[in-house]
Design a protein around this motif. Sequence first.
Motif, short mmCIF file in Angstrom:
data_model
loop_
_atom_site.label_atom_id
_atom_site.label_comp_id
_atom_site.label_asym_id
_atom_site.label_seq_id
_atom_site.Cartn_x
_atom_site.Cartn_y
_atom_site.Cartn_z
N ASN A 231 0.78 -1.29 -0.03
CA ASN A 231 -0.16 -0.04 0.19
C ASN A 231 0.79 1.26 0.06
OD1 ASN A 231 0.74 0.32 2.82
ND2 ASN A 231 -0.88 -0.73 3.52
N ILE A 232 0.10 2.34 -0.14
CA ILE A 232 0.92 3.47 -0.17
C ILE A 232 1.63 3.79 1.16
CG2 ILE A 232 0.45 6.07 -0.29
CD1 ILE A 232 -1.86 5.71 -2.03
N PHE A 233 1.51 3.40 2.28
CA PHE A 233 1.95 3.63 3.47
C PHE A 233 3.45 3.04 3.44
CE2 PHE A 233 3.41 2.79 7.73
CZ PHE A 233 3.61 4.01 7.85
N VAL A 234 3.40 1.83 3.08
CA VAL A 234 4.85 1.05 2.99
C VAL A 234 5.70 1.63 2.04
CG1 VAL A 234 5.55 -1.37 2.59
CG2 VAL A 234 3.62 -1.16 3.74
N ALA A 235 5.08 1.85 0.71
CA ALA A 235 5.63 2.22 -0.46
C ALA A 235 6.51 3.59 0.17
CB ALA A 235 4.82 2.61 -1.68
N ASP A 236 5.89 4.60 0.76
CA ASP A 236 6.22 5.90 1.04
C ASP A 236 7.28 5.63 2.40
OD1 ASP A 236 6.29 8.43 0.73
OD2 ASP A 236 4.79 8.94 2.22
N PHE A 237 7.10 4.83 3.26
CA PHE A 237 7.80 4.70 4.45
C PHE A 237 9.28 4.08 4.11
CE2 PHE A 237 8.66 3.76 9.00
CZ PHE A 237 8.22 5.02 9.58
N ILE A 238 9.46 3.21 3.32
CA ILE A 238 10.71 2.58 3.06
C ILE A 238 11.14 2.95 1.62
CG2 ILE A 238 11.52 0.44 2.56
CD1 ILE A 238 10.14 -0.64 4.53
N GLY A 239 12.30 3.31 1.57
CA GLY A 239 13.28 3.71 0.39
C GLY A 239 13.70 5.26 0.54
N GLU A 240 15.11 5.29 0.10
CA GLU A 240 15.74 6.62 0.44
C GLU A 240 16.21 6.97 -1.11
OE1 GLU A 240 15.51 8.71 2.69
OE2 GLU A 240 16.66 10.00 1.91
N PRO A 241 16.24 8.26 -1.72
CA PRO A 241 15.03 9.10 -1.32
C PRO A 241 13.69 8.46 -1.84
CG PRO A 241 16.22 9.35 -3.54
CD PRO A 241 16.73 8.30 -3.21
N PRO A 242 12.71 9.14 -1.20
CA PRO A 242 11.42 8.30 -1.35
C PRO A 242 10.94 8.21 -2.69
CG PRO A 242 11.54 10.65 -0.12
CD PRO A 242 12.73 10.29 -0.48
N ILE A 243 9.94 7.40 -2.58
CA ILE A 243 9.32 7.12 -3.86
C ILE A 243 8.50 8.19 -4.31
CG2 ILE A 243 6.95 6.14 -2.73
CD1 ILE A 243 7.10 3.86 -4.89
N ASN A 244 8.31 8.37 -5.74
CA ASN A 244 7.68 9.19 -6.50
C ASN A 244 6.08 8.82 -6.49
OD1 ASN A 244 9.90 11.09 -7.32
ND2 ASN A 244 10.35 9.20 -8.35
N PHE A 245 5.18 9.76 -6.36
CA PHE A 245 3.91 9.50 -6.41
C PHE A 245 3.16 10.40 -7.48
CE2 PHE A 245 3.96 7.87 -1.92
CZ PHE A 245 3.57 6.56 -2.15
N VAL A 246 2.38 9.94 -8.49
CA VAL A 246 1.69 10.71 -9.32
C VAL A 246 0.17 10.50 -9.15
CG1 VAL A 246 1.38 11.90 -11.52
CG2 VAL A 246 3.71 11.13 -10.77
N ASN A 247 -0.75 11.38 -9.09
CA ASN A 247 -2.36 11.14 -9.12
C ASN A 247 -2.50 11.14 -10.47
OD1 ASN A 247 -3.24 11.34 -6.21
ND2 ASN A 247 -2.43 13.55 -6.21
N CYS A 248 -3.22 10.03 -10.95
CA CYS A 248 -3.52 9.56 -12.25
C CYS A 248 -5.05 9.36 -12.51
CB CYS A 248 -2.83 8.75 -12.92
SG CYS A 248 -0.96 9.09 -12.84
N LYS A 249 -5.41 9.54 -13.43
CA LYS A 249 -6.82 8.97 -13.91
C LYS A 249 -6.39 7.75 -15.04
CE LYS A 249 -11.03 11.32 -13.52
NZ LYS A 249 -11.41 10.72 -12.03
N LEU A 250 -7.21 6.73 -15.02
CA LEU A 250 -7.05 5.89 -15.83
C LEU A 250 -8.22 5.88 -16.91
CD1 LEU A 250 -5.38 3.19 -16.22
CD2 LEU A 250 -7.58 1.87 -15.31
N ASP A 251 -7.59 5.85 -18.12
CA ASP A 251 -8.44 6.26 -19.41
C ASP A 251 -7.94 5.35 -20.57
OD1 ASP A 251 -9.96 8.13 -20.70
OD2 ASP A 251 -8.94 9.73 -20.08
N LYS A 252 -8.77 5.55 -21.53
CA LYS A 252 -8.54 4.64 -22.69
C LYS A 252 -8.16 5.72 -24.04
CE LYS A 252 -10.27 0.12 -22.71
NZ LYS A 252 -11.33 -0.85 -23.09
N ASN A 253 -7.30 5.32 -24.83
CA ASN A 253 -7.12 6.06 -25.99
C ASN A 253 -7.30 4.88 -26.93
OD1 ASN A 253 -6.41 8.77 -25.96
ND2 ASN A 253 -4.33 8.56 -26.06
N ASP A 254 -8.48 4.95 -27.90
CA ASP A 254 -8.49 3.80 -28.73
C ASP A 254 -8.72 2.70 -27.92
OD1 ASP A 254 -8.28 5.60 -30.90
OD2 ASP A 254 -6.07 5.24 -31.20
#
Length: 363
Positions: A231-254
Amino acid sequence: MAEVTLKDVRKVYKSQNEEVLAVKDLSLEIRDGEFMCFLGPSGCGKTSTLRMIVGLEEITNGEIYIGDRIVNDLTPQERNVAMSFETYALYTHLTVKENLLFPLKARGLNKSDQQRRLRKVVDMLEIKDILDRSPSSLSGGQQQRVSLGRALIRQPDVFLLDEPLSHLDVSLRISTRSRIKRLHNQLSTTMIYVTHDQLEAISLADRIAVMNFAELQQVGTREELLDRPKNIFVADFIGEPPINFVNCKLDKNDDKFVLRFKNSHYTIELPEKLEKVIKKEYIEDVILGIRPHDILFREKKGYVGLENGTVEIFEFLGEENHVTVNIGGESITVVTDAKDYFKEGEKVDLYLSQDKIHLFDPE
Ligand code: ADP
Ligand code: MG
């Protein structure tokens, strides 16, 4: 030596007008001889868990096994578990030697066995020249070693350490950390080590149990937690420098699935592998997670391209460099080799390792 098993262990502190849920239904197996770290932010229930294992705190619900014995109703002495405390908890009216021998005298061990065990921990911890001193005259690092010694001299089946490095300065922290690792290698005693510092956990543990808000989030090796965070908590708590997060919407192109950055409508084509995951459980809002070590500046097989980035910040750090790139309105940090230089304002493309792209449900 012994394994430790927690089954649905719960701790609720009750006072006159409130209840605090400190540990929520924790189930976990710590293997015989394993070095396990409990990792999580302050207040997540790490110390409460240790205190229940050692027998200093009543278990509200659930069972704790050491080896194949249920220990819920055993006294701390009967459990043969030793704990070294964050605050060292040494007796200031006794000398170092008396502090070390105290637990053995309390058990009525004969003199020659006492001396034999004393010699062993004194050698292991290199504390021969401070044996006649009073704990209050010692440095923090020396007190820490005596505290470890007093726990080890009992030859416990399980050794618990609660934030043992938190009161030491940086250089002592590193040397004490390797001393603890060496002790584990020599003794092969089951160790449970509590810390809020992910670097300590990553450098010491065979496996790490990540906790947050009284709940276990994930248990695994450092690779499992880095590459397959649940989950996001584990992804964020572990790793140096911290993980990158980007808020996205899932969409369809063709007919192809794309991720559209929420801020900017910048789109990424999803690799086939992730499409399969997504088709199974179609979700609209997702958070893309990618670790700074899993991004390249050059095209490579198995990598997904993100074009038209601009270098915002270049940090030269010696062994590796950190480059922050603005792409589609998002700042994404990348770790590169020491020999790679970038100018701020330079145009770059990024390539994300397909296998290391994480998609999380926004919670
Ligand atoms: P950690 O060691 O991870 O910082 P603790 O186990 O010390 O966490 O604490 C977990 C929660 O239980 C916190 O909310 C803390 O305030 C609460 N707590 C700890 N000890 C007691 C106690 N003796 N009485 C009441 N609440 C407590
Ligand atoms: Mg604590």
